[in-house]
Design a protein around this motif. Sequence first.
Motif, PDB file in Angstrom:
ATOM      1  N   ASP A 139       0.836  -1.210   0.000  1.00 36.07           N
ATOM      2  CA  ASP A 139       0.000   0.000   0.000  1.00 36.07           C
ATOM      3  C   ASP A 139       0.870   1.258   0.000  1.00 36.07           C
ATOM      4  O   ASP A 139       0.629   2.211  -0.761  1.00 36.07           O
ATOM      5  CB  ASP A 139      -0.908  -0.003   1.230  1.00 36.07           C
ATOM      6  CG  ASP A 139      -2.226  -0.707   0.969  1.00 36.07           C
ATOM      7  OD1 ASP A 139      -2.582  -0.855  -0.217  1.00 36.07           O
ATOM      8  OD2 ASP A 139      -2.876  -1.119   1.946  1.00 36.07           O
ATOM      9  N   LEU A 140       1.880   1.252   0.862  1.00 37.26           N
ATOM     10  CA  LEU A 140       2.762   2.415   0.974  1.00 37.26           C
ATOM     11  C   LEU A 140       3.545   2.625  -0.315  1.00 37.26           C
ATOM     12  O   LEU A 140       3.724   3.765  -0.777  1.00 37.26           O
ATOM     13  CB  LEU A 140       3.724   2.224   2.155  1.00 37.26           C
ATOM     14  CG  LEU A 140       3.071   2.203   3.547  1.00 37.26           C
ATOM     15  CD1 LEU A 140       4.079   1.769   4.597  1.00 37.26           C
ATOM     16  CD2 LEU A 140       2.502   3.578   3.901  1.00 37.26           C
ATOM     17  N   GLU A 141       4.017   1.539  -0.903  1.00 38.06           N
ATOM     18  CA  GLU A 141       4.823   1.665  -2.129  1.00 38.06           C
ATOM     19  C   GLU A 141       3.961   2.051  -3.324  1.00 38.06           C
ATOM     20  O   GLU A 141       4.447   2.719  -4.250  1.00 38.06           O
ATOM     21  CB  GLU A 141       5.570   0.352  -2.373  1.00 38.06           C
ATOM     22  CG  GLU A 141       6.672   0.132  -1.336  1.00 38.06           C
ATOM     23  CD  GLU A 141       7.424  -1.170  -1.497  1.00 38.06           C
ATOM     24  OE1 GLU A 141       8.569  -1.238  -1.063  1.00 38.06           O
ATOM     25  OE2 GLU A 141       6.850  -2.119  -2.061  1.00 38.06           O
ATOM     26  N   LEU A 142       2.705   1.654  -3.315  1.00 37.16           N
ATOM     27  CA  LEU A 142       1.791   2.157  -4.353  1.00 37.16           C
ATOM     28  C   LEU A 142       1.605   3.668  -4.204  1.00 37.16           C
ATOM     29  O   LEU A 142       1.537   4.403  -5.189  1.00 37.16           O
ATOM     30  CB  LEU A 142       0.437   1.446  -4.250  1.00 37.16           C
ATOM     31  CG  LEU A 142       0.362   0.009  -4.794  1.00 37.16           C
ATOM     32  CD1 LEU A 142      -0.973  -0.619  -4.434  1.00 37.16           C
ATOM     33  CD2 LEU A 142       0.555   0.006  -6.310  1.00 37.16           C
ATOM     34  N   GLU A 143       1.524   4.112  -2.968  1.00 39.07           N
ATOM     35  CA  GLU A 143       1.402   5.547  -2.717  1.00 39.07           C
ATOM     36  C   GLU A 143       2.643   6.294  -3.189  1.00 39.07           C
ATOM     37  O   GLU A 143       2.562   7.455  -3.600  1.00 39.07           O
ATOM     38  CB  GLU A 143       1.176   5.775  -1.219  1.00 39.07           C
ATOM     39  CG  GLU A 143       0.803   7.218  -0.876  1.00 39.07           C
ATOM     40  CD  GLU A 143       0.428   7.372   0.596  1.00 39.07           C
ATOM     41  OE1 GLU A 143       0.290   8.524   1.032  1.00 39.07           O
ATOM     42  OE2 GLU A 143       0.271   6.343   1.274  1.00 39.07           O
ATOM     43  N   LEU A 144       3.796   5.621  -3.178  1.00 39.58           N
ATOM     44  CA  LEU A 144       5.045   6.233  -3.633  1.00 39.58           C
ATOM     45  C   LEU A 144       5.210   6.162  -5.156  1.00 39.58           C
ATOM     46  O   LEU A 144       6.225   6.601  -5.691  1.00 39.58           O
ATOM     47  CB  LEU A 144       6.235   5.539  -2.966  1.00 39.58           C
ATOM     48  CG  LEU A 144       6.380   5.778  -1.452  1.00 39.58           C
ATOM     49  CD1 LEU A 144       7.409   4.812  -0.876  1.00 39.58           C
ATOM     50  CD2 LEU A 144       6.791   7.220  -1.178  1.00 39.58           C
ATOM     51  N   GLY A 145       4.216   5.569  -5.855  1.00 42.69           N
ATOM     52  CA  GLY A 145       4.276   5.522  -7.320  1.00 42.69           C
ATOM     53  C   GLY A 145       5.112   4.394  -7.866  1.00 42.69           C
ATOM     54  O   GLY A 145       5.601   4.459  -8.992  1.00 42.69           O
ATOM     55  N   ARG A 146       5.294   3.304  -7.094  1.00 43.38           N
ATOM     56  CA  ARG A 146       6.131   2.205  -7.557  1.00 43.38           C
ATOM     57  C   ARG A 146       5.308   1.085  -8.179  1.00 43.38           C
ATOM     58  O   ARG A 146       5.649  -0.094  -8.079  1.00 43.38           O
ATOM     59  CB  ARG A 146       6.940   1.649  -6.374  1.00 43.38           C
ATOM     60  CG  ARG A 146       7.907   2.650  -5.772  1.00 43.38           C
ATOM     61  CD  ARG A 146       8.599   2.087  -4.539  1.00 43.38           C
ATOM     62  NE  ARG A 146       9.546   3.052  -3.976  1.00 43.38           N
ATOM     63  CZ  ARG A 146      10.208   2.878  -2.827  1.00 43.38           C
ATOM     64  NH1 ARG A 146      10.003   1.779  -2.122  1.00 43.38           N
ATOM     65  NH2 ARG A 146      11.043   3.798  -2.394  1.00 43.38           N
ATOM     66  N   LEU A 150       5.975  -3.255  -8.707  1.00 40.57           N
ATOM     67  CA  LEU A 150       5.236  -4.154  -7.815  1.00 40.57           C
ATOM     68  C   LEU A 150       4.411  -5.206  -8.560  1.00 40.57           C
ATOM     69  O   LEU A 150       3.956  -6.175  -7.939  1.00 40.57           O
ATOM     70  CB  LEU A 150       4.290  -3.336  -6.927  1.00 40.57           C
ATOM     71  CG  LEU A 150       4.954  -2.478  -5.853  1.00 40.57           C
ATOM     72  CD1 LEU A 150       3.939  -1.541  -5.219  1.00 40.57           C
ATOM     73  CD2 LEU A 150       5.575  -3.368  -4.784  1.00 40.57           C
ATOM     74  N   ILE A 151       4.235  -5.065  -9.850  1.00 41.87           N
ATOM     75  CA  ILE A 151       3.320  -5.962 -10.564  1.00 41.87           C
ATOM     76  C   ILE A 151       3.759  -7.421 -10.462  1.00 41.87           C
ATOM     77  O   ILE A 151       2.959  -8.324 -10.168  1.00 41.87           O
ATOM     78  CB  ILE A 151       3.184  -5.525 -12.046  1.00 41.87           C
ATOM     79  CG1 ILE A 151       2.399  -4.209 -12.113  1.00 41.87           C
ATOM     80  CG2 ILE A 151       2.487  -6.616 -12.870  1.00 41.87           C
ATOM     81  CD1 ILE A 151       2.328  -3.602 -13.504  1.00 41.87           C
ATOM     82  N   GLY A 169      -6.868  -6.486  -5.061  1.00 39.48           N
ATOM     83  CA  GLY A 169      -7.146  -5.072  -5.333  1.00 39.48           C
ATOM     84  C   GLY A 169      -5.874  -4.283  -5.579  1.00 39.48           C
ATOM     85  O   GLY A 169      -5.828  -3.382  -6.435  1.00 39.48           O
ATOM     86  N   GLN A 170      -4.816  -4.589  -4.837  1.00 38.82           N
ATOM     87  CA  GLN A 170      -3.523  -3.901  -5.047  1.00 38.82           C
ATOM     88  C   GLN A 170      -2.966  -4.206  -6.430  1.00 38.82           C
ATOM     89  O   GLN A 170      -2.431  -3.310  -7.105  1.00 38.82           O
ATOM     90  CB  GLN A 170      -2.535  -4.339  -3.962  1.00 38.82           C
ATOM     91  CG  GLN A 170      -2.868  -3.799  -2.571  1.00 38.82           C
ATOM     92  CD  GLN A 170      -1.993  -4.411  -1.488  1.00 38.82           C
ATOM     93  OE1 GLN A 170      -1.486  -5.523  -1.632  1.00 38.82           O
ATOM     94  NE2 GLN A 170      -1.827  -3.692  -0.395  1.00 38.82           N
ATOM     95  N   LEU A 171      -3.082  -5.469  -6.878  1.00 38.63           N
ATOM     96  CA  LEU A 171      -2.602  -5.821  -8.210  1.00 38.63           C
ATOM     97  C   LEU A 171      -3.426  -5.106  -9.279  1.00 38.63           C
ATOM     98  O   LEU A 171      -2.871  -4.591 -10.272  1.00 38.63           O
ATOM     99  CB  LEU A 171      -2.662  -7.340  -8.404  1.00 38.63           C
ATOM    100  CG  LEU A 171      -2.243  -7.853  -9.787  1.00 38.63           C
ATOM    101  CD1 LEU A 171      -0.829  -7.400 -10.145  1.00 38.63           C
ATOM    102  CD2 LEU A 171      -2.331  -9.384  -9.845  1.00 38.63           C
TER     103      LEU A 171
END
Length: 959
Positions: A139-146, A150-151, A169-171
Amino acid sequence: MLGALLLEANHIVSTEHLIDAVWDEDPPSSARSQVQICISALRRLLTFLPVEAEIVRRSPGYQLSITPEDLDAYCFESLVQEAGNLAQAEDVLGAAEMLREALSLWRGPALSGVASQVLESKALRLDESRLTAHETCIDLELELGRHHELIGELTDLVQRNPLRERLRGQLMTALYRSGRQAEALDVYRAGRAHLIEELGLEPGEELRQLESAILAGDESLLLDSPAHVTATAASASVPEQPAAVLSVAPHQLPTDIPDFTGHRSLIETAESFLRGKDAEAVRIVVISGKAGVGKSSLAVHIAHRLSDEFPNGELYRDVRGSQPQTVPPADTLGTFLRSLGIPGPAVPSSVEERTATYRSMLANTQTLVMLEDVESEAQVVPLLPGSAGCAVIITSRTRLTGLPGALQLPVDVMDQEQSLELIGKVIGPDRVAAEPVAAAELTQVVGGLPLALRIVAARLAARPHWSLASMVGRLADERHRLDELAHGEMVVRKSLSLTYESMDERTRRLLRLLSVAESVTIPCWFAAVLLNDDAYRSMDRLEQLVDDQMLDVAGVDAGGDPRYKFHGLIRVFTRERLHENEDEPTRLTVLGRVTGAWLHIAEEAHRRLHGGDYTLLHGSAPRWKLPGHHLDRLLESPLDWLERERGNLCAAVMQAAEHGLDEACWDLAVTLVSLFETRSYFEDWQHTHGKALIATRSAGNLRGMSALMCSLGSMHLNQRRPSLARPLLESALAQFRELGDEHGTALASRNLGLLHYRQGELDRATELYRQALTGFRLHTDLVGEAHVLANMAQIELDLQQYAAAEDRLNRALEIVRETSSRRVEAQVLNKLCKTHLLSGDYERAEQVEGTVLRMVRDIGDIIGESYALQNLGIVYGRQRKFDTSERMLRQAVEVREGIMDHLGASQIRLDLAEILTVKGDTTEALAVAEKALAMFQERQAEQWSRRADEIVATLLDRG
């Protein structure tokens, strides 16, 4: 055991907890002494680790003292907590990096390979914490635009955790932000299809909202804030339909039990979960357990305690899942709709319409639904409300693990304290207090099964003139126990029969046959032997019995395969069915296959330990052979397998003896000496051989009798009991010669030669050794030959013929290294060390004995370890390294005391007294020598008493 200590690091862990952790509910009689042996071994191993850790005795158990920072679990939790603090301070980058550091500490599932029910729940909690931390990190790394990076990681995580909707949901979010909208939707559809196919459920509301937002091309999903994404997805959801207003508030719960007893922790857990006001979906509690364990009573009790939390009422239905005619969901829905105020003619006809109406009626309400005796997920899914304000309590004999988000509460039998409390509530605490021993026996004989306890208590309450001891007597005969466990409508046999009759015939037959063998726990390959069938198909039937609560999972073995066990009353029930459906010849045939399987694996373990059937006689009993690949998995470490299966193997010997399988029982008994001798299980050695000797005598099996007497003679030699060993060995030798069994003659001659050597009769010992050597060479018994050469070398050492002894030992070493018998190799090296020691070559002596110590520790040879430590202590003493010498000798004494070899420990104490004297600590030396002298006098060991007496006298003169 190390796992149990580490999970409670810096806290006291009771000996009882350690015993439960290792043996669950079936500890051996020697459990406490084995705990002491294991603790001693762990203490030694901890000295080699680059951390400051020690195990100290703290009543009522032990405490592993260690710096918290040296524990991965502590470090992980600390890092996760620190990451949470950073996230609250809006340091997203720092929090993500901290969580990655925490995740890097993991090397696989917690306590992987540890087969212990006691530790399993703690391991699962650690694993759940790990996955939760992983999701938070993403969640945090998605917020950082990564999202691009992450895929791949998320794809792997989703494949391994397909029901984890947060990961899915994250994927989807990562793919959408990477411009891969179609793939994000494919991930959703794949997840939805999986949920429907496996569980019959739609995805959760949050995931559905996310799919809607992606379909709409919602640009707000491209922003970095997960909170904003959630809000945007929520705004894209379809508005709910207005709920119907309940015309009545049903109250259908059965009557609560006023004397309800036990399960406090389960009640608290369930209540906390069901009271969750912030729940986003319907709360489901699944209470599962075997017949008679009190699932319904517990469910009703919890429901009544929570009735004020559900002002719109309670719905109840027994759907009769364990009975031949189950209640279909359509009937239950019809009943519920009528209870909610819908007139009969207005109830829809199809299941789908009834479900939709039912959920509409319960929407925006706070209603509790209780479903009793559910068979499967399919039977319950249409009956689940759609409103987060509602809750469902389910009871089932089957584990309904396919209901996402459900709280699983497996109900076990009552412990003794709870059982006594229940009986006391029914018959009065005074009657229980008046017969405490009989009361405790009552709880044990029914295995803490609540239904059986209530029946026993009800019968006693109805007959105040009966004593509790008389009830114990009535239940003592296993053949009539289930007859006694009936009172009015409460019948244990009937309750178990419902489950039994619902199975297919092949599964019922497996359940019956499982009671043939007196096994402590049941390995997964057992079913194939019983059914004489394919291993994998049979294992599936074992799992079906677990699902039906007729068999319990006892743990997981070292190879990752499950192990099973019976509850006592279920075993009694299955034996009834066994005798009703299988005749005696069939039962004996099955028992022969079981014993043959144990014998096949045990003799293969011996071969892998020693490189062949060396120093071992076999009989003609048939073997049931497991497939080679399965055997390789089981015997990856042969001695460890023998250790793990010790209880079952000993039980197999006893049962074979009792049923007249004389060839199988003596063969298996002598094969197990590989374990008994290495690990000092003298009680098992004596008990198995005694039973087998009775069976072989009864059958007139002379060769089996001779093999057992020879082996028992060897056991008495190990325990320094020559007066008991001599008649057995002399009888075995005479019988082997009469039978013309040259291999058996060689074994008996070797053992008898050792006895004569220890009694100072060197000429007679040499003669017997030469006879044994001829016999071993004739049968190409390399281990036997090497062992005799080493014993002959010992005589040469006593005669100060050092060169001849060294030459003979080198020949023995060459021979034994052609085999895999590291234990005999260590014994030969021990004597080679003595040779160097006596000839004054202390450096070579130290080098050889250091090798021996590593070998015996590696193979778990406890007796060999004590000899190696003693020899090293003597070598270091000769080198004037007195502190090191003292430490080695004290460790040797501790090992001997740990295996209850008090005589051997006292012999080492004499060496220790000499070292202490040289160091100038005469007071301590005198105390050590006097303790040894007392033991020698008690055991009437005259030769050792004289030596100890001389040391004591010398020390007293100095004082």
